[in-house]
Scaffold this motif. Structure first.
Motif, short mmCIF file in Angstrom:
data_model
loop_
_atom_site.label_atom_id
_atom_site.label_comp_id
_atom_site.label_asym_id
_atom_site.label_seq_id
_atom_site.Cartn_x
_atom_site.Cartn_y
_atom_site.Cartn_z
N LEU A 18 42.96 43.25 42.37
CA LEU A 18 42.92 44.57 43.00
C LEU A 18 42.86 44.46 44.53
O LEU A 18 43.33 45.37 45.22
CB LEU A 18 41.74 45.37 42.47
CG LEU A 18 41.82 45.72 40.98
CD1 LEU A 18 40.62 46.56 40.55
CD2 LEU A 18 43.11 46.46 40.66
N ALA A 19 42.29 43.38 45.05
CA ALA A 19 42.31 43.18 46.50
C ALA A 19 43.74 42.98 47.00
O ALA A 19 44.13 43.50 48.05
CB ALA A 19 41.43 42.00 46.88
N LEU A 20 44.53 42.22 46.23
CA LEU A 20 45.93 42.00 46.60
C LEU A 20 46.79 43.22 46.31
O LEU A 20 47.83 43.42 46.93
CB LEU A 20 46.48 40.80 45.84
CG LEU A 20 45.84 39.45 46.15
CD1 LEU A 20 46.39 38.37 45.22
CD2 LEU A 20 46.06 39.06 47.60
N ASP A 21 46.34 44.05 45.36
CA ASP A 21 47.11 45.23 44.94
C ASP A 21 47.40 46.15 46.12
O ASP A 21 48.52 46.63 46.29
CB ASP A 21 46.33 45.97 43.87
CG ASP A 21 47.06 47.20 43.35
OD1 ASP A 21 47.74 47.08 42.32
OD2 ASP A 21 46.94 48.28 43.97
N GLY A 22 46.40 46.43 46.94
CA GLY A 22 46.58 47.39 48.02
C GLY A 22 46.90 46.77 49.36
O GLY A 22 47.43 47.45 50.24
N SER A 23 46.60 45.49 49.56
CA SER A 23 46.80 44.89 50.87
C SER A 23 48.15 44.21 51.01
O SER A 23 48.80 44.32 52.06
CB SER A 23 45.69 43.88 51.16
OG SER A 23 45.65 42.87 50.17
#
Length: 214
Positions: A18-23
């Motif tokens: 989820l950290a990679l999902d938005g960044s």
């Protein structure tokens, strides 16, 4: 094998996804919804769900903050890059309406439930200069609901699968047929809309009346 994974390990993996999902726009390839549901299938109780939910919300916070900073720093260059063009202008436009629309905060919270779009919204919020405190407050409000809801749904589905393994093959077949049908219907609907937009106006031109000779 469902339900035999360490909930802390599940939470750590979910946090990273989820950290990679938005960044880094990973959510345009691997929607976070699917990752949360799959994580939920390995959880068997309220305590395990709570651990994964906290980790997932932290991941959403990191991803949203990273996306906002990228939008703030690079602006529309991300949208018009090769990767941005691959995402599709219609998805960017939809995310832009959510990030800048009159609904404001509630629309940002609801964006968490929109696959792909929720990965683009942080970048656009930073691009258009939305204040970070306002942006992250509403984004986290939506993220808490989104992560918790999908983890619970995944846990219920996993428990059903464990208790009814003999039904998994026919159920999976039905779901596959349903998904294929929805894809076909969606493609036909888009093709129909495209044809309507591109079809030239065939209404007869108004007749011109020549003035009588003098």
């Amino acid at each position: 094998m469902l339900g035999q994974l360490d909930p802390y390990l599940v939470g750590a993996v979910l946090l990273a996804v989820l950290a990679l999902d938005g960044s880094l726009l990973i959510g345009t390839v691997l929607p976070g919804d699917a990752a949360i549901v799959v994580a939920g299938t390995t959880l068997t109780g309220a305590a395990e769900i709570a651990v994964a939910a906290v980790a997932g919300v932290i991941g959403c916070y990191l991803g949203a903050t990273g996306g906002w900073l990228i939008g703030r720093r690079y602006g529309s260059r991300v949208r018009h890059s090769r990767a941005g063009r691959w995402v599709g202008e219609h998805r960017w436009a939809r995310a832009e309406r959510l990030a800048t629309g009159t609904d404001g905060g509630p629309a940002l919270a609801a964006a968490s439930f929109l696959p792909v779009v929720n990965s683009l919204t942080p970048v656009l919020a930073g691009t258009f200069g939305m204040p970070y405190v306002r942006f992250i407050r509403w984004t986290l409000a939506g993220s808490v609901t989104w992560v918790t809801t999908y983890l619970v749904l995944g846990s219920v589905a996993g428990e059903f699968a464990r208790q009814n393994q003999h039904l998994m093959v026919p159920v999976a077949g039905c779901l596959a047929l349903l998904a294929a049908g929805l894809v076909v219907i969606g493609r036909r609907a888009r093709a129909s809309r495209t044809a309507e937009v591109s079809e030239p106006d065939r209404s007869p031109a108004p007749e011109t009346v020549s003035p009588p000779p003098r």
